[in-house]
Scaffold this motif. Structure first.
Motif, PDB file in Angstrom:
ATOM      1  N   SER A  10     -36.443  62.476  28.943  1.00  0.00           N
ATOM      2  CA  SER A  10     -36.670  61.076  28.608  1.00  0.00           C
ATOM      3  C   SER A  10     -35.981  60.160  29.610  1.00  0.00           C
ATOM      4  CB  SER A  10     -36.117  60.781  27.210  1.00  0.00           C
ATOM      5  OG  SER A  10     -36.775  61.562  26.244  1.00  0.00           O
ATOM      6  N   HIS A  11     -36.536  58.963  29.771  1.00  0.00           N
ATOM      7  CA  HIS A  11     -35.945  57.949  30.641  1.00  0.00           C
ATOM      8  C   HIS A  11     -34.660  57.438  30.004  1.00  0.00           C
ATOM      9  CE1 HIS A  11     -35.453  54.520  33.210  1.00  0.00           C
ATOM     10  NE2 HIS A  11     -35.705  53.665  32.244  1.00  0.00           N
ATOM     11  N   HIS A  12     -33.586  57.370  30.792  1.00  0.00           N
ATOM     12  CA  HIS A  12     -32.301  56.909  30.282  1.00  0.00           C
ATOM     13  C   HIS A  12     -32.238  55.385  30.332  1.00  0.00           C
ATOM     14  CE1 HIS A  12     -31.451  61.095  31.384  1.00  0.00           C
ATOM     15  NE2 HIS A  12     -30.513  61.031  30.462  1.00  0.00           N
ATOM     16  N   VAL A  13     -31.941  54.761  29.213  1.00  0.00           N
ATOM     17  CA  VAL A  13     -31.797  53.316  29.141  1.00  0.00           C
ATOM     18  C   VAL A  13     -30.465  53.027  28.463  1.00  0.00           C
ATOM     19  CG1 VAL A  13     -32.767  51.179  28.228  1.00  0.00           C
ATOM     20  CG2 VAL A  13     -34.284  53.022  28.966  1.00  0.00           C
TER      21      VAL A  13
ATOM     22  N   GLY B 276     -29.146  51.952  36.625  1.00  0.00           N
ATOM     23  CA  GLY B 276     -29.023  52.684  35.387  1.00  0.00           C
ATOM     24  C   GLY B 276     -28.421  54.039  35.551  1.00  0.00           C
ATOM     25  N   TRP B 277     -29.184  55.042  35.291  1.00  0.00           N
ATOM     26  CA  TRP B 277     -28.672  56.396  35.319  1.00  0.00           C
ATOM     27  C   TRP B 277     -29.743  57.307  35.878  1.00  0.00           C
ATOM     28  CZ3 TRP B 277     -23.938  57.584  35.416  1.00  0.00           C
ATOM     29  CH2 TRP B 277     -23.517  58.896  35.243  1.00  0.00           C
ATOM     30  N   PHE B 278     -29.318  58.502  36.264  1.00  0.00           N
ATOM     31  CA  PHE B 278     -30.254  59.466  36.816  1.00  0.00           C
ATOM     32  C   PHE B 278     -31.224  59.953  35.733  1.00  0.00           C
ATOM     33  CE2 PHE B 278     -26.347  59.977  39.319  1.00  0.00           C
ATOM     34  CZ  PHE B 278     -26.853  59.755  40.579  1.00  0.00           C
TER      35      PHE B 278
END
Length: 135
Positions: free
Chosen positions: A23-26, A15-17
């Motif tokens: 917030s969690h990146h989705v 995914g992403w850093f």
């Protein structure tokens, strides 16, 4: 690049850093994601990649391998331990340098583990890293 062939991608990852306290990146599987979960299960990205690869392969792709059964392990009971600080007495001859040297360029044969950086302050009483911290 080869005409009519897919581009070579050297890294597929999850995914992403994420940054602490944000917030969690989705993202959707078409932009980012991994083809396998941490448990080894196939993800949406796996099927998307198979679809892309099949467009450039003249034969049918082989069937996906069977998924491995999940296991539950007994708890591990630690019998003995050695703290990081205690282990320093077992280190080889330390590498001396005029400035910081990263682990990969230290030429001491270390390819994994921890690196301890140490300095002696000879005047002023303060160490100024100039915000030059790395992992």
């Amino acid at each position: 690049m080869q005409p009519q062939k897919p581009l070579l991608v050297m890294e597929y990852w999850f995914g992403w850093f994420d940054v602490w306290s944000e917030s969690h990146h989705v993202f959707p599987a078409e932009d980012h994601d991994a083809s396998l979960s941490e448990a080894g299960d196939y993800t949406t990205k796996y099927q998307l990649l198979r679809n892309v690869f099949s467009q450039f392969h003249c034969e049918k792709l082989p069937e996906a391998p069977s998924l491995q059964a999940r296991r539950v392990y007994e708890p591990v009971i630690i019998q003995k331990r050695l703290s990081l600080w205690e282990s320093l007495q077992f280190t080889d001859k330390p590498l001396k340098s005029e400035g910081p040297v990263n682990m990969e360029n230290s030429n001491n044969g270390q390819s994994y583990g921890y690196t301890q950086y140490e300095t002696t302050i000879s005047s002023g009483g303060l160490l100024n890293s100039k915000t030059n911290f790395r992992d």
